[in-house]
Enzyme design. Structure first.
Site, PDB file in Angstrom:
ATOM      1  CB  CYS A  42      -1.011   0.511   9.729  1.00  0.00           C
ATOM      2  SG  CYS A  42      -0.433  -0.978  10.509  1.00  0.00           S
ATOM      3  CB  THR A  72       6.684   5.160   0.726  1.00  0.00           C
ATOM      4  OG1 THR A  72       6.530   6.654   1.165  1.00  0.00           O
ATOM      5  CG2 THR A  72       8.204   4.944   0.705  1.00  0.00           C
ATOM      6  N   GLY A  97       5.130   0.853   5.767  1.00  0.00           N
ATOM      7  CA  GLY A  97       4.990   2.299   5.616  1.00  0.00           C
ATOM      8  C   GLY A  97       3.656   2.807   4.815  1.00  0.00           C
ATOM      9  CD  GLU A 129       1.183  -2.799   7.793  1.00  0.00           C
ATOM     10  OE1 GLU A 129       0.353  -1.760   7.554  1.00  0.00           O
ATOM     11  OE2 GLU A 129       2.055  -2.946   8.693  1.00  0.00           O
TER      12      GLU A 129
END
Length: 496
Positions: A291, A239, A235, A257
């Site tokens: 990502c 966070t 995420g 990750e």
């Protein structure tokens, strides 16, 4: 409007100890269709009590159930059955994933097949797994035992959710752990399908548990639970920082990750046709919600003008459409909150670069979370659209003159997940890639990854690596056993 998939459940529920259940307090939240932004289903909103129940079921299955004690070959058979079932249902999985997330249906189908391959890969790996043995003839043998750790907490994102869930579920279960999965609240639909797949494949009750809910409630409770020794999270980076802090008092194993702002570096000697195709795919596939997107393109000045002109023209031809249309290349962004974030960056970009493609809604899509593939050229390295993760179909192009300047630009960000290098100079390709601050580099290639290789980033892009044996390492304890074969040679303390 996208057609609703067949066999939608009436509502999305938790799956705990082998049964679908509602939240302890009965709470639920709305799930939106990204094409219309209308509520199409409600999902049980898990909180601490629901996490406690799921962890208790997983803990019981670990301490009392057969799964951790089974031979690797027996676990492997179950994982192969899981892969077979996923493959046989790839169309249903893709339809649900596309409807729930806005991903183009053809790309969602590819993700379903990749999910099956993840399980098949780890089914084979645990049977082939070997560990170190060290011998000193006549004196000593040392060997390594691998043991499952316990309950693994898996927290997954809303981009390609089913496939990314398989990345974590495959190795966690293969190595004999039990799991509690907390999927992203924007896209909880496809996670429901795991329960039936696992039951049909013969996974014992309690090995897999699922709790839906918000990150600050269900996710937070999972991270803080004292009986969950492992957390694997994919995420956003802030966070990840919060999870790191909340897991610290329990000294949990962490694999994270996180975000990325990956560069694609195009040198003047590159094969321009291949580089342009790869750089288009690298930021506009999966709606730009990836990502590893090459969202900063650095181009040597000798070919810069040609590259920008051709790239912008091709970006304008990328087909935006309904996620259910097989011809669609960019669908709808996942949620109106995320759409507003991406469009906010588009507006910022208009003051930071030269807009050469997109910049708003595509024609014919006045509602829903649709963004035209957007390209900014002449972007300065201090610009927000150069530095910050947008996570949508938006790209910044920046010129460079020398190899040294290209490297400085590539590394000029807090992130370090992936990088892409396009050059026909073999020496430069290897030396330049080694100097890039990134966990993964692709040379003259788009994002094609062998499952045996490590996946992970550096700097703000992550902590630790998974993939191949790295996943086996993360989900197991390694116990060294030492045996003396000859005469015991002990120092003689206290004999006077």
């Amino acid at each position: 409007m996208t057609a609703r998939p067949a066999n939608l459940p009436e509502r999305i529920r938790h799956y705990i100890g082998g049964a679908f259940v509602d939240s302890v307090d009965g709470d639920a939240f709305d799930v939106l269709d990204p094409v219309t932004n209308e509520t199409y289903i409600t999902a049980a909103a898990g909180k601490k009590a629901d996490i406690d129940a799921a962890v208790a079921a997983a803990r019981k299955a670990f301490t009392e159930g057969p799964w951790p004690k089974m031979l690797p070959r027996d676990r492997s058979r179950v994982l192969h059955r899981i892969a077979d079932i996923v493959e046989s249902r790839d169309q249903q999985l893709a339809e649900m994933e596309s409807f729930d997330s806005g991903l183009p249906i053809t790309q969602a189908k590819g993700q379903a097949r990749r999910a099956a391959e993840n399980f098949r890969f780890f089914a084979d790996l645990i049977v082939a797994q070997s560990d170190d043995t060290f011998k000193v003839p006549g004196r000593q043998v040392n060997y390594v035992n691998r043991k499952p750790i316990g309950v693994a907490g898996l927290i997954t994102p809303w981009n390609t959710p089913f496939m990314l869930e398989s990345w974590k579920l495959g190795p966690a279960i293969a190595t004999g752990n039990t799991v509690v999965l907390k999927p992203a609240e924007f896209t909880p639909l496809s996670a429901q399908l795991w329960a039936g797949i696992f039951e049909e494949a013969g996974l014992p009750e309690g090995v897999f548990n699922l709790v839906n809910g918000l990150g600050e409630e269900a996710g937070d409770a999972l991270v803080k639970h004292p009986d969950v020794p492992l957390i694997s999270f994919t995420g956003e980076s802030t966070t990840g920082q919060l999870i790191f802090a909340n897991a610290a008092p329990h000294l949990k194993g962490l694999s994270m990750e996180l975000g990325g702002k990956s560069p694609a570096i195009v040198f003047a000697d590159a094969e321009l046709d291949a580089a342009i195709d790869a750089c288009i795919f690298g930021v506009f596939s999966l709606n730009g919600e990836r990502c590893t997107a090459g969202s900063r393109i650095l181009v040597q000045r000798d070919v810069y003008d040609e590259f920008v002109e051709r790239y912008a023209a091709q970006a304008k031809r990328v087909k935006v459409g309904l996620p259910s249309d097989p011809a669609t290349e960019v669908g709808a962004l996942v949620h109106p909150e995320h759409y507003d974030k991406v469009m906010g960056y588009v507006e910022i970009g208009k003051g930071e670069g030269r807009l050469v493609a997109g910049g708003g809604r595509p024609d014919g899509f006045e509602t829903g979370n649709f963004v035209a593939p957007t390209v900014f050229a002449d972007v300065a390295p201090e610009a927000r659209i150069f530095q910050e993760e947008i996570f949508g179909p938006v790209v910044a192009i920046t010129p460079f003159d020398t190899e040294e300047e290209a490297l400085a630009l590539a590394n000029n960000t807090r992130y370090g997940l992936a990088a892409y290098v396009w050059t026909n100079d073999l020496k430069r390709a290897h030396n330049f890639s080694q100097a890039i601050e990134a966990g993964m580099v692709w040379l003259n290639s788009n994002n094609v990854r062998d499952l045996r290789t490590p996946f992970g980033g550096v700097k703000a892009s992550g902590l630790g690596h998974e993939g191949g044996y790295r996943s086996i390492d993360f989900y197991t304890d390694q116990q060294a056993v030492h045996i003396t074969l000859g005469e015991v040679h002990n120092p003689s303390f206290g004999r006077g």
